[in-house]
Enzyme design. Structure first.
Site, PDB file in Angstrom:
ATOM      1  CD  GLU A 260      -2.740  -0.792   2.635  1.00 27.97           C
ATOM      2  OE1 GLU A 260      -3.858  -1.305   2.704  1.00 27.97           O
ATOM      3  OE2 GLU A 260      -2.199  -0.246   3.618  1.00 27.97           O
ATOM      4  CE  LYS A 262       5.589   4.882   6.646  1.00 27.89           C
ATOM      5  NZ  LYS A 262       5.270   6.260   7.017  1.00 27.89           N
ATOM      6  NE  ARG A 267      -2.452   4.083  12.672  1.00 23.58           N
ATOM      7  CZ  ARG A 267      -1.730   2.969  12.738  1.00 23.58           C
ATOM      8  NH1 ARG A 267      -0.407   3.049  12.738  1.00 23.58           N
ATOM      9  NH2 ARG A 267      -2.301   1.788  12.797  1.00 23.58           N
ATOM     10  CD  GLU A 312      -0.867   8.741   7.555  1.00 20.45           C
ATOM     11  OE1 GLU A 312      -1.221   7.824   8.316  1.00 20.45           O
ATOM     12  OE2 GLU A 312       0.197   9.366   7.689  1.00 20.45           O
ATOM     13  CE  LYS A 435       8.564   2.347  10.420  1.00 19.74           C
ATOM     14  NZ  LYS A 435       8.132   3.198  11.488  1.00 19.74           N
TER      15      LYS A 435
HETATM   16  P1  ATP Z   1       5.551   4.110  13.547  1.00 14.16           P
HETATM   17  O1  ATP Z   1       4.149   4.550  13.346  1.00 14.16           O
HETATM   18  O2  ATP Z   1       5.866   2.861  12.838  1.00 14.16           O
HETATM   19  O3  ATP Z   1       6.033   4.230  14.929  1.00 14.16           O
HETATM   20  P2  ATP Z   1       6.214   6.560  12.642  1.00 14.16           P
HETATM   21  O4  ATP Z   1       5.123   7.158  13.394  1.00 14.16           O
HETATM   22  O5  ATP Z   1       7.534   7.217  12.653  1.00 14.16           O
HETATM   23  O6  ATP Z   1       6.471   5.100  12.898  1.00 14.16           O
HETATM   24  P3  ATP Z   1       6.195   6.012   9.997  1.00 14.16           P
HETATM   25  O7  ATP Z   1       7.561   5.517  10.012  1.00 14.16           O
HETATM   26  O8  ATP Z   1       5.943   7.190   9.188  1.00 14.16           O
HETATM   27  O9  ATP Z   1       5.604   6.462  11.281  1.00 14.16           O
HETATM   28  O10 ATP Z   1       5.257   4.737   9.609  1.00 14.16           O
HETATM   29  C1  ATP Z   1       4.032   4.300  10.114  1.00 14.16           C
HETATM   30  C2  ATP Z   1       2.895   5.254   9.859  1.00 14.16           C
HETATM   31  O11 ATP Z   1       2.623   5.342   8.489  1.00 14.16           O
HETATM   32  C3  ATP Z   1       1.555   4.846  10.427  1.00 14.16           C
HETATM   33  O12 ATP Z   1       1.433   5.115  11.790  1.00 14.16           O
HETATM   34  C4  ATP Z   1       0.578   5.630   9.575  1.00 14.16           C
HETATM   35  O13 ATP Z   1       0.330   6.885  10.157  1.00 14.16           O
HETATM   36  C5  ATP Z   1       1.329   5.869   8.290  1.00 14.16           C
HETATM   37  N1  ATP Z   1       0.733   5.242   7.098  1.00 14.16           N
HETATM   38  C6  ATP Z   1       0.630   5.830   5.897  1.00 14.16           C
HETATM   39  N2  ATP Z   1       0.082   5.028   4.991  1.00 14.16           N
HETATM   40  C7  ATP Z   1      -0.181   3.859   5.624  1.00 14.16           C
HETATM   41  C8  ATP Z   1      -0.754   2.621   5.216  1.00 14.16           C
HETATM   42  N3  ATP Z   1      -1.151   2.404   3.967  1.00 14.16           N
HETATM   43  N4  ATP Z   1      -0.867   1.638   6.149  1.00 14.16           N
HETATM   44  C9  ATP Z   1      -0.460   1.826   7.410  1.00 14.16           C
HETATM   45  N5  ATP Z   1       0.086   2.983   7.850  1.00 14.16           N
HETATM   46  C10 ATP Z   1       0.229   3.991   6.970  1.00 14.16           C
END
Ligand code: ATP
Length: 603
Positions: A260, A262, A267, A312, A435
């Protein structure tokens, strides 16, 4: 239950840094707590009045107010209170000292009056203290400041010295983070003989430790076994592991995997019950008021009476429809008139999960089934639709879709397992979601999120602000913060100038109880603010306490050339990068070096 028992426990907790001992102390407390007040006891120990997602109101009593209350309650002058505060560095210690000295003088007289009247001294109980604090928190509007001060003064007058110390620290917000949720869960497990995993699972689905403690104390461990999600109560979000090697990703995710986009937005966990909509942030804060436009979309496009879905919220350019970076949402948040802001900085919603529909708990169902539900209940539109996705069978397909995501202005992909066990793991970071982000050139394959725990005064051009900040990772096993690096670059001049003001509310006179640091900072802070940091690489360190003695005896790990990227206001300190994650990054780096430089005997 007497409040003195809580004060005593807080004192013992303060003196020990061992998580095991703290949990044992808490277990003893919980065992002797009547079930009817155990929820309040849990909140007070955590330095709060209810779960944060209900909106932790500021108690609204600033330093001057606290000074005034202490002066009134101990029959002193505010100047004297201030003087004591300056020498002790803490209003809690100041009020304790003052009450002790006053009590000494007054004790003889009070004892005489009591014996003459044949009465016992009235002791503060937990309910009285809790209710008074809750009332202080909820008072708003005209005249509320005076009323708040009066309530606090009355409480301090009735309190014994030690009780007064902790009441004041509570009001100052200093009790927060003294003991973490993880330690409270350990204490509950041991007090009631309930499995720690069971408590954690219940907490992830229903993050209210007070309510969970009460259920266990009143009905036993089985009462929390079937806790289900409920609209209006946020679940702790499922989190993704990170990887940068497509082969590793495909091996871990299985074939086919769901890839998917990102999106680089915020979120949102969207709850709907009839006409009522809530949006909770990643930190479980209620952010509904910031997204009136999304509330409208939900009411229009979610075709279920009750639902919990995740997506998101992404800023878009209203003219071109292109995605804009996360920072754009911050402009929206800073504006006073939110309806105006929503027009100026529009968002779209891209959905990726469905956790509950009309009484059915979907968290234990595999992802393909949850996606079916999502498709069924969402009537898609341009602004509100399911995240762009595809099924990938091999690394080639993965790479192709990754490039498409980057071209579309996304950060990369989230690759998800579709297996039978692909349940929604609330509050867990696991390999069911991976991710895959753009690499930061040859630097760390991902940025990390670290907690500010200390600072060093700036010199020369930086006089008056901080020269560097001391940053820590979170170690869930010990429930402590371990230092990783000092960061002094990456800030704009404006960000630098604002540092002292931004950090002021968290200043402490000494190192925080849950911080492990071998380095002496000039200023210490309560671990509260999280920042995203990029760095060159992870190295061994003789001074930083992160992963102490894991790779090598008496050695920790550190990040070389760390650089500030941005504040992560959506993360709480316990959601910072963990020591385990950093260690895995360190091990991966070692593997890369081994690959690049084959050992002598192999050549
Ligand atoms: P994490 O949430 O893993 O602690 P982080 O807050 O630093 O890390 P990212 O590294 O940016 O966030 O990666 C996870 C976040 O990506 C999720 O919490 C969500 O907000 C966002 N996201 C965006 N697209 C998606 C998707 N398709 N599925 C799941 N999460 C997504």
């Amino acid at each position: 239950m007497e409040f003195a028992v809580i004060a005593q426990t807080l004192e013992i907790l303060e003196k020990t840094t061992s998580k095991i001992q703290q949990a044992a102390t808490l277990a003893m407390l919980f065992k002797k707590t009547p079930p009817s007040v155990i929820d309040k006891v849990v909140y007070l120990i955590l330095g709060t009045l209810w779960p944060d997602w209900k909106g932790m109101p500021e108690l609204g009593i600033a330093e001057k107010g606290i000074q005034k209350c202490i002066a009134l309650a101990t029959n002193t002058t505010e100047a004297e209170v201030e003087k004591l505060y300056k020498s002790l560095g803490d209003y809690g210690a100041a009020v304790e000292r003052l009450k002790m000295s006053k009590q000494g003088k007054a004790a003889g007289l009070t004892a005489f009056i009591k014996s003459a009247k044949g009465v016992q001294g009235k002791k503060l109980d937990v309910e009285t203290v809790y209710n008074a604090l809750a009332k202080i928190a909820m008072l708003q509007g005209e005249g509320s400041r005076d009323m708040k001060l009066r309530l606090l003064t009355a409480l301090l007058m009735d309190a014994e010295p030690k009780e007064a110390k902790y009441i004041v620290r509570f009001v100052e917000g200093r009790l927060r983070l003294g003991v973490g949720e993880a330690t409270v869960m350990d204490g509950l497990a041991s007090a009631f003989g309930v499995s720690r995993d069971l408590i954690e699972r219940a907490y992830n689905v229903y993050p209210d430790l007070g309510a969970i403690a009460k259920l266990i104390a009143e009905k036993g461990g089985s009462a929390i076994r079937d806790i289900k999600p409920a609209p209006g109560i946020p679940l702790r979000p499922m989190l993704a592991e990170r990887a940068s090697d497509p082969v590793e990703i495909m091996n871990k995710a299985g074939v086919p995997a769901l890839a998917e986009f990102k999106y680089d937005g915020e979120r949102g966990q969207i709850h709907k019950k009839g006409e009522k909509v809530w949006i909770f942030s990643r930190r479980l804060e209620d952010i509904t008021h910031q997204y009136p436009d999304v509330v409208e979309m939900v009411l229009k496009h979610v075709k279920a009476d009750e639902a919990i879905i995740e997506g998101e919220m992404v800023a878009v350019d209203p003219e071109t429809g292109e995605f804009k970076p996360f920072q754009e949402l911050m402009h929206r948040k800073r504006k006073k008139d939110i309806h105006e802001a929503a027009k100026e900085y529009p968002v779209v919603v891209r959905l990726f999960d469905c956790l509950y529909v009309n009484g059915v708990d979907l968290t234990k169902r595999p992802l393909p089934e949850r996606r079916e539900w999502l498709k069924k209940i969402v009537e898609e539109s341009e602004g509100f639709k399911i995240a762009e996705h595809t099924l990938v069978k091999d690394t080639k397909e993965l790479e192709q879709f990754f490039l498409k995501a980057i071209e579309s202005g996304c950060e990369g992909l989230v690759v998800k397992s579709l297996g039978i066990d692909s349940v929604y793991q609330a509050g867990v970071r696991g390999w069911l979601w991976i991710k895959y982000k753009r690499d930061y050139k040859s630097e760390l394959s991902d940025t990390v999120d670290l907690v500010v725990v200390g600072a060093f005064h700036g010199r020369g051009k930086r006089a008056g602000t901080y020269g560097a900040l001391l940053l820590a990772a979170y170690d869930p096993d010990t429930d402590r913060f371990v230092t990783v690096c000092k960061v002094g670059t990456g800030f704009t001049d404006e960000e630098l100038a604002q540092l002292p003001k931004k950090l002021e509310p968290y200043k402490l006179p000494h190192k925080h109880q849950r911080v492990d640091s071998e380095i002496e900072a000039d200023v210490w802070f309560e671990p509260a603010l999280v920042m995203e940091v990029a760095g060159a690489e992870i190295t061994l360190s003789p001074v930083h306490t992160c992963c102490w003695s894991w790779a090598k005896p008496e050695t920790g790990i550190s990040i070389r050339f760390p650089r500030f990227i941005r504040w992560r206001e959506d993360k709480s300190p316990t959601e910072a990068t963990t020591s385990k994650e950093l260690f895995e990054m360190y091990l991966r780096k070692l593997k890369k070096i081994e690959k690049a430089e084959p050992k002598a005997e192999e050549v």
